[in-house]
Write a protein that holds these residues in place. Structure first.
Motif, PDB file in Angstrom:
ATOM      1  N   GLN A 201       0.823  -1.200   0.000  1.00  0.00           N
ATOM      2  CA  GLN A 201       0.000   0.000   0.000  1.00  0.00           C
ATOM      3  C   GLN A 201       0.862   1.257   0.000  1.00  0.00           C
ATOM      4  OE1 GLN A 201      -3.198  -0.215  -0.499  1.00  0.00           O
ATOM      5  NE2 GLN A 201      -3.382   2.017  -0.590  1.00  0.00           N
ATOM      6  N   ARG A 202       1.956   1.211   0.750  1.00  0.00           N
ATOM      7  CA  ARG A 202       2.835   2.387   0.799  1.00  0.00           C
ATOM      8  C   ARG A 202       3.444   2.670  -0.575  1.00  0.00           C
ATOM      9  NH1 ARG A 202       5.888   0.839   4.593  1.00  0.00           N
ATOM     10  NH2 ARG A 202       7.738   0.154   3.439  1.00  0.00           N
ATOM     11  N   ARG A 203       3.866   1.627  -1.252  1.00  0.00           N
ATOM     12  CA  ARG A 203       4.457   1.824  -2.581  1.00  0.00           C
ATOM     13  C   ARG A 203       3.417   2.309  -3.578  1.00  0.00           C
ATOM     14  NH1 ARG A 203       8.705  -3.260  -3.479  1.00  0.00           N
ATOM     15  NH2 ARG A 203       9.776  -3.053  -1.469  1.00  0.00           N
ATOM     16  N   VAL A 204       2.204   1.795  -3.468  1.00  0.00           N
ATOM     17  CA  VAL A 204       1.134   2.253  -4.356  1.00  0.00           C
ATOM     18  C   VAL A 204       0.865   3.734  -4.121  1.00  0.00           C
ATOM     19  CG1 VAL A 204      -1.327   2.050  -4.877  1.00  0.00           C
ATOM     20  CG2 VAL A 204       0.058  -0.015  -4.593  1.00  0.00           C
ATOM     21  N   GLN A 205       0.815   4.145  -2.846  1.00  0.00           N
ATOM     22  CA  GLN A 205       0.573   5.550  -2.524  1.00  0.00           C
ATOM     23  C   GLN A 205       1.698   6.448  -3.034  1.00  0.00           C
ATOM     24  OE1 GLN A 205       0.026   5.449   1.727  1.00  0.00           O
ATOM     25  NE2 GLN A 205      -2.107   4.757   1.586  1.00  0.00           N
ATOM     26  N   GLN A 206       2.920   5.893  -3.099  1.00  0.00           N
ATOM     27  CA  GLN A 206       4.065   6.656  -3.608  1.00  0.00           C
ATOM     28  C   GLN A 206       4.073   6.715  -5.137  1.00  0.00           C
ATOM     29  OE1 GLN A 206       7.333   4.532  -1.861  1.00  0.00           O
ATOM     30  NE2 GLN A 206       7.204   5.614   0.109  1.00  0.00           N
ATOM     31  N   GLY A 207       3.165   5.986  -5.757  1.00  0.00           N
ATOM     32  CA  GLY A 207       3.080   6.000  -7.210  1.00  0.00           C
ATOM     33  C   GLY A 207       4.077   5.094  -7.899  1.00  0.00           C
ATOM     34  N   LEU A 208       4.675   4.153  -7.153  1.00  0.00           N
ATOM     35  CA  LEU A 208       5.650   3.258  -7.760  1.00  0.00           C
ATOM     36  C   LEU A 208       4.949   2.252  -8.669  1.00  0.00           C
ATOM     37  CD1 LEU A 208       8.001   2.536  -4.711  1.00  0.00           C
ATOM     38  CD2 LEU A 208       8.129   4.368  -6.406  1.00  0.00           C
ATOM     39  N   GLY A 209       5.564   1.955  -9.794  1.00  0.00           N
ATOM     40  CA  GLY A 209       4.982   1.006 -10.736  1.00  0.00           C
ATOM     41  C   GLY A 209       3.873   1.583 -11.579  1.00  0.00           C
ATOM     42  N   ALA A 210       3.672   2.899 -11.506  1.00  0.00           N
ATOM     43  CA  ALA A 210       2.635   3.574 -12.295  1.00  0.00           C
ATOM     44  C   ALA A 210       3.247   4.797 -12.963  1.00  0.00           C
ATOM     45  CB  ALA A 210       1.464   3.980 -11.402  1.00  0.00           C
ATOM     46  N   GLY A 211       2.498   5.411 -13.851  1.00  0.00           N
ATOM     47  CA  GLY A 211       3.014   6.582 -14.544  1.00  0.00           C
ATOM     48  C   GLY A 211       3.773   6.194 -15.800  1.00  0.00           C
ATOM     49  N   SER A 212       4.453   7.169 -16.383  1.00  0.00           N
ATOM     50  CA  SER A 212       5.170   6.919 -17.622  1.00  0.00           C
ATOM     51  C   SER A 212       6.279   7.943 -17.794  1.00  0.00           C
ATOM     52  CB  SER A 212       4.205   6.995 -18.816  1.00  0.00           C
ATOM     53  OG  SER A 212       3.625   8.284 -18.895  1.00  0.00           O
ATOM     54  N   GLY A 213       7.142   7.676 -18.775  1.00  0.00           N
ATOM     55  CA  GLY A 213       8.178   8.630 -19.128  1.00  0.00           C
ATOM     56  C   GLY A 213       9.128   8.946 -17.997  1.00  0.00           C
ATOM     57  N   THR A 214       9.469  10.222 -17.876  1.00  0.00           N
ATOM     58  CA  THR A 214      10.461  10.673 -16.900  1.00  0.00           C
ATOM     59  C   THR A 214      10.055  10.388 -15.468  1.00  0.00           C
ATOM     60  OG1 THR A 214      11.104  12.445 -18.419  1.00  0.00           O
ATOM     61  CG2 THR A 214      11.767  12.688 -16.121  1.00  0.00           C
ATOM     62  N   SER A 215       8.765  10.429 -15.185  1.00  0.00           N
ATOM     63  CA  SER A 215       8.296  10.293 -13.800  1.00  0.00           C
ATOM     64  C   SER A 215       8.204   8.847 -13.331  1.00  0.00           C
ATOM     65  CB  SER A 215       6.921  10.954 -13.653  1.00  0.00           C
ATOM     66  OG  SER A 215       5.961  10.276 -14.466  1.00  0.00           O
ATOM     67  N   TYR A 216       8.393   7.878 -14.221  1.00  0.00           N
ATOM     68  CA  TYR A 216       8.166   6.480 -13.835  1.00  0.00           C
ATOM     69  C   TYR A 216       9.232   5.965 -12.876  1.00  0.00           C
ATOM     70  CZ  TYR A 216       7.402   1.497 -13.964  1.00  0.00           C
ATOM     71  OH  TYR A 216       7.168   0.202 -13.577  1.00  0.00           O
TER      72      TYR A 216
ATOM     73  N   ASP B 274      22.527  -6.053  -9.615  1.00  0.00           N
ATOM     74  CA  ASP B 274      21.649  -5.019 -10.158  1.00  0.00           C
ATOM     75  C   ASP B 274      22.490  -3.848 -10.631  1.00  0.00           C
ATOM     76  OD1 ASP B 274      21.464  -2.681  -7.934  1.00  0.00           O
ATOM     77  OD2 ASP B 274      21.638  -4.629  -6.965  1.00  0.00           O
ATOM     78  N   GLN B 275      22.020  -3.186 -11.683  1.00  0.00           N
ATOM     79  CA  GLN B 275      22.699  -2.025 -12.221  1.00  0.00           C
ATOM     80  C   GLN B 275      21.669  -0.987 -12.649  1.00  0.00           C
ATOM     81  OE1 GLN B 275      25.036  -4.306 -15.168  1.00  0.00           O
ATOM     82  NE2 GLN B 275      26.848  -3.456 -14.204  1.00  0.00           N
ATOM     83  N   LEU B 276      22.077   0.261 -12.592  1.00  0.00           N
ATOM     84  CA  LEU B 276      21.217   1.351 -13.042  1.00  0.00           C
ATOM     85  C   LEU B 276      21.722   1.838 -14.392  1.00  0.00           C
ATOM     86  CD1 LEU B 276      20.737   3.442  -9.786  1.00  0.00           C
ATOM     87  CD2 LEU B 276      19.004   2.097 -10.958  1.00  0.00           C
ATOM     88  N   PHE B 277      20.816   1.937 -15.330  1.00  0.00           N
ATOM     89  CA  PHE B 277      21.126   2.431 -16.670  1.00  0.00           C
ATOM     90  C   PHE B 277      20.427   3.777 -16.812  1.00  0.00           C
ATOM     91  CE2 PHE B 277      20.114   3.140 -21.052  1.00  0.00           C
ATOM     92  CZ  PHE B 277      21.098   2.542 -21.817  1.00  0.00           C
ATOM     93  N   PHE B 278      21.176   4.835 -17.098  1.00  0.00           N
ATOM     94  CA  PHE B 278      20.526   6.133 -17.280  1.00  0.00           C
ATOM     95  C   PHE B 278      20.045   6.253 -18.720  1.00  0.00           C
ATOM     96  CE2 PHE B 278      19.970  10.645 -17.941  1.00  0.00           C
ATOM     97  CZ  PHE B 278      19.301  11.001 -16.780  1.00  0.00           C
ATOM     98  N   TRP B 279      18.735   6.217 -18.894  1.00  0.00           N
ATOM     99  CA  TRP B 279      18.101   6.263 -20.213  1.00  0.00           C
ATOM    100  C   TRP B 279      17.887   7.727 -20.568  1.00  0.00           C
ATOM    101  CZ3 TRP B 279      12.742   3.576 -21.364  1.00  0.00           C
ATOM    102  CH2 TRP B 279      12.525   3.578 -22.749  1.00  0.00           C
ATOM    103  N   GLU B 280      18.763   8.259 -21.397  1.00  0.00           N
ATOM    104  CA  GLU B 280      18.758   9.689 -21.649  1.00  0.00           C
ATOM    105  C   GLU B 280      17.518  10.145 -22.410  1.00  0.00           C
ATOM    106  OE1 GLU B 280      22.422  11.173 -23.158  1.00  0.00           O
ATOM    107  OE2 GLU B 280      23.486  10.682 -21.317  1.00  0.00           O
ATOM    108  N   GLU B 281      16.999   9.309 -23.315  1.00  0.00           N
ATOM    109  CA  GLU B 281      15.791   9.698 -24.044  1.00  0.00           C
ATOM    110  C   GLU B 281      14.616   9.912 -23.101  1.00  0.00           C
ATOM    111  OE1 GLU B 281      18.421   7.731 -27.006  1.00  0.00           O
ATOM    112  OE2 GLU B 281      17.815   7.338 -24.939  1.00  0.00           O
ATOM    113  N   MET B 282      14.540   9.127 -22.032  1.00  0.00           N
ATOM    114  CA  MET B 282      13.456   9.270 -21.057  1.00  0.00           C
ATOM    115  C   MET B 282      13.894  10.076 -19.832  1.00  0.00           C
ATOM    116  SD  MET B 282      10.607   8.024 -21.983  1.00  0.00           S
ATOM    117  CE  MET B 282      10.041   7.127 -23.424  1.00  0.00           C
ATOM    118  N   ASN B 283      15.182  10.384 -19.774  1.00  0.00           N
ATOM    119  CA  ASN B 283      15.719  11.187 -18.668  1.00  0.00           C
ATOM    120  C   ASN B 283      15.415  10.568 -17.307  1.00  0.00           C
ATOM    121  OD1 ASN B 283      17.143  13.400 -17.596  1.00  0.00           O
ATOM    122  ND2 ASN B 283      15.254  14.536 -17.237  1.00  0.00           N
TER     123      ASN B 283
END
Length: 285
Positions: free
Chosen positions: A3-18, A32-41
């Motif tokens: 519920q906390r993650r849902v309230q934080q909007g995790l797993g929802a939205g699109s583009g830069t805000s996802y 695990d690794q983080l890839f910075f996707w520049e097209e989506m910023n």
């Protein structure tokens, strides 16, 4: 927690805000690794070498038509529970009997002549895929997840694509990563040089290294930039080398001269089980 993650909007939205619904703490001892996707910023969380491989392949293969690619989107547990009940199986639970969210590995939106194509992507082993094909009784969490997700997508008329490890060609992924590493340099080349290279690549039997050297001499390009011009033409789909069956022609010494360094295990599916000394790696391409 859900519920906390849902309230934080995790797993929802699109583009830069996802932001993905799952995080590295939800996986036990997996790189695990983080890839910075520049097209989506935005950074993309890639858990395991198979997800990393699929993401890189998708960036290259679908570049012109890719609208969005989201890792670990949230599917409401109430919906997946209803699907499980319809299938006559019990929804996966944790040790405290709470429902475990069933998140696809990726949610994909592609532009096609027929309109926007919406897909959920699940990555799995060849053996697990065979069990699904044989319709073996489910006995493991991955098998329950695949069955429930397939029915969930069927009800919503969304494509559910299962990708096996054998479909993620290690040679192709390594070549794509070379191309992306070259793109990272953000170089520009004269159109005449691009046309010259493309024409001679298609009409002569000269090696790429030989063409790269001749191109640098003819158009006064900096040394070794002919190789990066080749990679740019491959990215733009103006030339089409065989990416699946052999590494892209470069010797190790020339790679080090031409490209930024990067790390990719020789065997894509036998990397380290834990993050390296530096922890997460933030890539920029």
């Amino acid at each position: 927690v859900i519920q906390r993650r849902v309230q934080q909007g995790l797993g929802a939205g699109s583009g830069t805000s996802y932001r993905p619904f799952l995080n590295r703490r939800d996986f036990h001892r997996i790189t695990d690794q983080l890839f910075f996707w520049e097209e989506m910023n935005r950074p993309v969380l890639l858990i395991g070498q198979d997800r990393k491989a699929f993401f890189l392949d998708c960036l290259f293969t679908c570049a012109e038509n890719l609208i969005d690619l989201r890792e670990f989107p949230y599917l409401p547990t109430s919906d997946t529970r209803n699907v499980a009940e319809k299938l006559g199986m019990r929804h996966p639970q944790n040790a405290y009997h709470a429902l475990i969210p069933l998140c696809p590995d990726f949610e994909l939106f592609l532009r096609t002549p027929e309109g926007i194509r919406h897909e959920f992507i699940s990555l799995t082993t060849d053996e697990m895929y065979k069990r699904i094909q044989r319709k073996d009784p489910p006995r493991s969490f991955p098998q329950y997840t695949l069955l429930i997700l397939s029915e969930y997508c069927s009800q919503l008329k969304i494509t559910h694509r299962i990708v096996t490890e054998s479909e993620l060609n290690p040679i192709r992924i390594r070549n794509i990563q070379r191309i992306l590493a070259s793109r990272r340099l953000d170089l520009s080349f004269p159109e005449e040089a691009k046309n010259w290279f493309q024409l001679r690549y298609e009409t002569t039997s000269h090696s790429v290294i030989s063409l790269a050297q001749d191109c640098c001499a003819k158009f006064n390009l900096p040394e070794n930039q002919g190789i990066n011009l080749f990679f740019q033409l491959v990215w733009d789909k103006r030339i089409h080398p065989d990416l699946d069956n052999q590494p892209l022609f470069l010797t190790k010494a020339r790679e080090q001269q031409s490209l930024p360094s990067f790390d990719l295990p020789e065997n894509l599916f036998q990397g380290s089980a834990t993050p390296g000394p530096a922890g997460n790696t933030l890539w920029r391409y």
